[in-house]
Enzyme design. Structure first.
Site, PDB file in Angstrom:
ATOM      1  N   GLY A 294       0.769  -1.019   0.157  1.00 39.91           N
ATOM      2  CA  GLY A 294      -0.088   0.175  -0.035  1.00 39.91           C
ATOM      3  C   GLY A 294       0.953   1.238   0.074  1.00 39.91           C
TER       4      GLY A 294
ATOM      5  N   GLN B  20       2.959   9.925   2.013  1.00 42.44           N
ATOM      6  CA  GLN B  20       4.165   9.419   2.017  1.00 42.44           C
ATOM      7  C   GLN B  20       5.202   9.966   1.126  1.00 42.44           C
ATOM      8  OE1 GLN B  20       2.311   5.278   2.405  1.00 42.44           O
ATOM      9  NE2 GLN B  20       4.313   4.967   3.673  1.00 42.44           N
TER      10      GLN B  20
ATOM     11  N   CYS C 230       5.959  -0.260   7.561  1.00 43.86           N
ATOM     12  CA  CYS C 230       5.471   0.937   6.829  1.00 43.86           C
ATOM     13  C   CYS C 230       6.715   1.100   5.909  1.00 43.86           C
ATOM     14  CB  CYS C 230       5.086   2.039   8.012  1.00 43.86           C
ATOM     15  SG  CYS C 230       4.662   3.655   6.908  1.00 43.86           S
ATOM     16  N   LEU C 231       6.618   1.649   4.760  1.00 45.33           N
ATOM     17  CA  LEU C 231       7.574   2.237   4.035  1.00 45.33           C
ATOM     18  C   LEU C 231       8.261   3.520   4.380  1.00 45.33           C
ATOM     19  CD1 LEU C 231       5.996   1.049   0.577  1.00 45.33           C
ATOM     20  CD2 LEU C 231       7.787   0.247   1.662  1.00 45.33           C
TER      21      LEU C 231
ATOM     22  N   HIS D 141      -4.558   1.494   7.488  1.00 44.65           N
ATOM     23  CA  HIS D 141      -3.430   1.838   7.515  1.00 44.65           C
ATOM     24  C   HIS D 141      -3.042   3.220   6.823  1.00 44.65           C
ATOM     25  CE1 HIS D 141       1.383   1.236   7.918  1.00 44.65           C
ATOM     26  NE2 HIS D 141       1.295   2.060   7.069  1.00 44.65           N
ATOM     27  N   GLU D 142      -3.437   2.897   5.521  1.00 45.07           N
ATOM     28  CA  GLU D 142      -3.143   4.048   4.511  1.00 45.07           C
ATOM     29  C   GLU D 142      -3.979   5.304   4.705  1.00 45.07           C
ATOM     30  OE1 GLU D 142      -0.728   3.554   3.024  1.00 45.07           O
ATOM     31  OE2 GLU D 142      -0.556   1.307   2.882  1.00 45.07           O
TER      32      GLU D 142
ATOM     33  N   HIS E 202      -2.561   7.292   7.175  1.00 46.90           N
ATOM     34  CA  HIS E 202      -1.430   8.369   6.801  1.00 46.90           C
ATOM     35  C   HIS E 202      -2.181   9.634   6.022  1.00 46.90           C
ATOM     36  CE1 HIS E 202       2.351   6.184   6.725  1.00 46.90           C
ATOM     37  NE2 HIS E 202       1.867   4.919   6.067  1.00 46.90           N
TER      38      HIS E 202
HETATM   39  O1  GNR Z   1       4.016  -2.656   2.614  1.00 41.83           O
HETATM   40  C1  GNR Z   1       3.594  -2.284   3.580  1.00 41.83           C
HETATM   41  N1  GNR Z   1       3.157  -3.673   4.333  1.00 41.83           N
HETATM   42  C2  GNR Z   1       2.073  -3.599   5.358  1.00 41.83           C
HETATM   43  C3  GNR Z   1       2.312  -4.733   6.357  1.00 41.83           C
HETATM   44  C4  GNR Z   1       1.282  -4.718   7.338  1.00 41.83           C
HETATM   45  C5  GNR Z   1       0.299  -3.578   7.536  1.00 41.83           C
HETATM   46  C6  GNR Z   1       0.425  -2.597   6.671  1.00 41.83           C
HETATM   47  C7  GNR Z   1       1.457  -2.405   5.730  1.00 41.83           C
HETATM   48  S1  GNR Z   1       1.327  -1.256   4.682  1.00 41.83           S
HETATM   49  C8  GNR Z   1       2.888  -1.027   4.108  1.00 41.83           C
HETATM   50  C9  GNR Z   1       3.279  -0.166   3.212  1.00 41.83           C
HETATM   51  C10 GNR Z   1       3.075   1.208   3.443  1.00 41.83           C
HETATM   52  O2  GNR Z   1       3.641   1.719   4.186  1.00 41.83           O
HETATM   53  N2  GNR Z   1       1.786   2.056   3.394  1.00 41.83           N
HETATM   54  O3  GNR Z   1       1.710   3.049   3.943  1.00 41.83           O
HETATM   55 NI    NI Z   2       2.726   3.196   5.963  1.00 39.03          NI
END
Ligand code: GNR
Ligand code: NI
Length: 170
Positions: free
Chosen positions: A46, A51, A92-93, A134-135, A138
């Protein structure tokens, strides 16, 4: 097509609340393409516009293991469908190398606009549900580490600031 630069925690720009997208036009479609390329390249499941330092409400998600289920969601929101929650190990990236448990509602109704500007809705659970929540966090200026203890947050900040400093002197 362009790969975009991803901001790293604790960058203050990750705290920006993104504004709704009024018109889904070619600019937004190009942004979605660039975000998908950036997500797949990372690789991640995601990515939120926040980001990549674009403060508009758009996310891309693909939880398949063969890049076959890309979803672009504009102005996304979720409604919890029941009180059942699940704990997932999140990453999270924008917080590279850090993984920890977060509890969230499991079954949600997702509402958004698609790339044609049309309203869509679908039910999500499991990893897709986690990823979309999660997105959206952000887009609201939140990062998953906000759910962890202050002690863990401090350790994560120290670790990432050290890594950023190391990168700067290389
Ligand atoms: O790549 C991602 N893996 C992930 C694993 C578990 C819960 C959420 C994520 S999202 C993350 C990519 C990211 O940072 N999206 O904002
Ligand atoms: Ni993230």
């Amino acid at each position: 097509m362009a790969k975009l630069n991803i901001l790293h925690y604790p960058d203050a720009r990750l705290r920006t609340v993104a504004r709704p997208i009024a018109v889904v036009d070619d600019r937004i479609r190009q942004l979605a393409k660039d975000m998908a390329e950036t997500m797949y390249d990372a690789p991640g499941i995601g990515l939120a516009a926040t980001q990549v330092n674009v403060h508009e409400r758009i996310i891309v998600v693909d939880v398949s293991d063969d890049q076959s289920d890309l979803r672009v969601l504009i102005n996304p929101s979720v409604i919890k469908l029941d009180d059942h929650t699940k704990v997932y190990q999140e990453g999270c990236l924008s917080v590279p190398g850090v993984y920890d448990e977060v509890e969230r509602p499991d079954r949600v109704l997702v509402q958004a606009l698609n790339l044609q500007g049309e309203p869509i809705q679908f039910e999500a659970d499991g990893l897709l549900s986690v990823c979309i929540q999660h997105e959206i966090d952000h887009l609201d200026g939140k990062v998953f580490v906000d759910y962890l203890s202050r002690l863990k947050q401090g350790r994560i900040q120290t670790k990432l600031q050290k890594e950023a400093r190391q990168k700067a002197v290389l």
